[in-house]
Write an enzyme that holds these catalytic residues in place. Sequence first.
Site, PDB file in Angstrom:
ATOM      1  N   PRO A 207       0.977 -17.286 -17.599  1.00 31.86           N
ATOM      2  CA  PRO A 207       0.297 -16.114 -16.747  1.00 31.86           C
ATOM      3  C   PRO A 207       0.564 -14.716 -17.103  1.00 31.86           C
ATOM      4  O   PRO A 207       1.813 -14.162 -17.207  1.00 31.86           O
ATOM      5  CB  PRO A 207       1.571 -16.579 -15.519  1.00 31.86           C
ATOM      6  CG  PRO A 207       2.597 -17.111 -16.307  1.00 31.86           C
ATOM      7  CD  PRO A 207       2.131 -17.908 -17.380  1.00 31.86           C
ATOM      8  N   ASP A 380       3.831 -12.460 -20.641  1.00 35.81           N
ATOM      9  CA  ASP A 380       4.200 -13.720 -20.268  1.00 35.81           C
ATOM     10  C   ASP A 380       4.911 -13.682 -19.063  1.00 35.81           C
ATOM     11  O   ASP A 380       6.257 -13.360 -19.084  1.00 35.81           O
ATOM     12  CB  ASP A 380       4.876 -14.742 -21.108  1.00 35.81           C
ATOM     13  CG  ASP A 380       4.862 -16.310 -20.702  1.00 35.81           C
ATOM     14  OD1 ASP A 380       4.598 -16.414 -19.473  1.00 35.81           O
ATOM     15  OD2 ASP A 380       5.049 -17.054 -21.522  1.00 35.81           O
ATOM     16  N   HIS A 381       4.588 -13.705 -17.631  1.00 35.65           N
ATOM     17  CA  HIS A 381       5.419 -13.754 -16.533  1.00 35.65           C
ATOM     18  C   HIS A 381       6.453 -14.737 -16.315  1.00 35.65           C
ATOM     19  O   HIS A 381       7.213 -14.493 -15.642  1.00 35.65           O
ATOM     20  CB  HIS A 381       4.495 -13.660 -15.215  1.00 35.65           C
ATOM     21  CG  HIS A 381       5.031 -12.456 -14.362  1.00 35.65           C
ATOM     22  ND1 HIS A 381       6.121 -12.171 -14.169  1.00 35.65           N
ATOM     23  CD2 HIS A 381       4.346 -11.573 -13.469  1.00 35.65           C
ATOM     24  CE1 HIS A 381       6.136 -11.207 -13.131  1.00 35.65           C
ATOM     25  NE2 HIS A 381       4.982 -10.926 -12.818  1.00 35.65           N
ATOM     26  N   ARG A 382       6.321 -15.774 -16.918  1.00 33.60           N
ATOM     27  CA  ARG A 382       7.384 -16.622 -17.074  1.00 33.60           C
ATOM     28  C   ARG A 382       8.824 -16.191 -17.574  1.00 33.60           C
ATOM     29  O   ARG A 382       9.709 -16.688 -17.355  1.00 33.60           O
ATOM     30  CB  ARG A 382       6.939 -18.072 -17.627  1.00 33.60           C
ATOM     31  CG  ARG A 382       5.991 -18.651 -16.825  1.00 33.60           C
ATOM     32  CD  ARG A 382       5.186 -19.997 -17.757  1.00 33.60           C
ATOM     33  NE  ARG A 382       4.854 -19.202 -19.083  1.00 33.60           N
ATOM     34  CZ  ARG A 382       4.381 -20.372 -20.079  1.00 33.60           C
ATOM     35  NH1 ARG A 382       4.402 -21.551 -19.777  1.00 33.60           N
ATOM     36  NH2 ARG A 382       4.061 -19.947 -21.280  1.00 33.60           N
TER      37      ARG A 382
END
Length: 417
Positions: A207, A380-382
């Site tokens: 994401p 990376d939004h994780r």
Amino acid sequence: MAGPAAIVMPKLGLTMTEGLLASWRVGPGDAVATGDVLFIIETEKIATEIEAQHAGRIGEILVAEGETVQVGAALATWADGDAALAGSGTGPDSTPAAEAPTPRPPAAVVPRQALPAGADAGARIVATPLARRVARQSGIALDRLSGSGPQGRIKLKDVEAALAAAPAPGPAPARSPVRVAGGRRRPATPVEQVVARRLSQAKQTIPHFYVLAEADITGLLAMREELNASGGRLRLSITHIIMAAVGRALVALPQLNAVWDEGDIVTLDGSDVGLAVDGPRGLMVPVLRDAGAHHLDAVAGACADIVAKARDGRLTAADCEGGAISVSNIGMYGASHLVSIINPGQSAILGVAATKPVFRPDAQGRPQLRQELGLVLSCDHRVIDGVRAAQFLDLVVKTLEHPLPLLRQPATEGRPT
């Protein structure tokens, strides 16, 4: 005459345990000379051509294209009994194999209720990267498979066996061929295929979000010009300075030095930074070790070394391993911004564009000509949230706008203990 000797899967990096035999460039009975390409190995990081270390004649091919095998496993034999092992060397990292490994029976699909008593349903599943990718693309649950590899590791052939045992899907709609009037078609090279697979997977599964900033590098350009005019051993480039700035930012904000790994967030040691290099074999991303732990001259020298290896085709899998972030600079081509795709296995990439002249108000409000650099941080939004991404990019911008500390060795040297 000595008996046939094995051509084995070489160990290309410190952490490599297996490789995918992407394609053969020779066949049974072929005569080869020293330096001829025998086969191509694909790992998650790189595709590597393996050359013959001596002249000889190929005997039997033991492993088919597309198979993933352990380091040291026999891939083929020499018909003339030469003892040298192609591509494997004779050092301590080499694992010779005199004969092909005993084939294992294909894995069966294991129903969830049939798991051994006491097994931890939440335990981490051990599988090869290629097996994970194919299983994800095919909708196969890895926790329903039993692996045929060491300690039950799930391999590509285990996933393929599960696919073969699954009910046949309904007919797929016919795909219309791509028609290009007057065009030319060629097969993608192994390196291009690796890059295409990895970046497609990254864009589909990571994401992404993006943070943009402008850095006033008027002072940096003046400093760089003065340093280069002083006759140093290596001319400094904007990329060298950015790599050093990103490394220092990783040291200052170690929360960004982390990656996502199958449900875990792994914080890395050191301050390794990848550098995208466009070479004759395509785009490669070698990694500069501990970019934040050295002064600018050392960073520039290390950058020059890895760029030379990339452009000469001398990179190994180990050269491309590690790091949570990379830098991709296309400023020399005049683009105003670069929104990059994160490299698989990392959590961020900094896209660097061209320097452009702009008028900004000075302290008295009068227009002043400045030089600004467009930066885009893909995250990376994780692993990274918007606040941390903005803080990190702000650190990079401030370092570029006040670069003199980069000339000094950082107070903390080497990797943290």
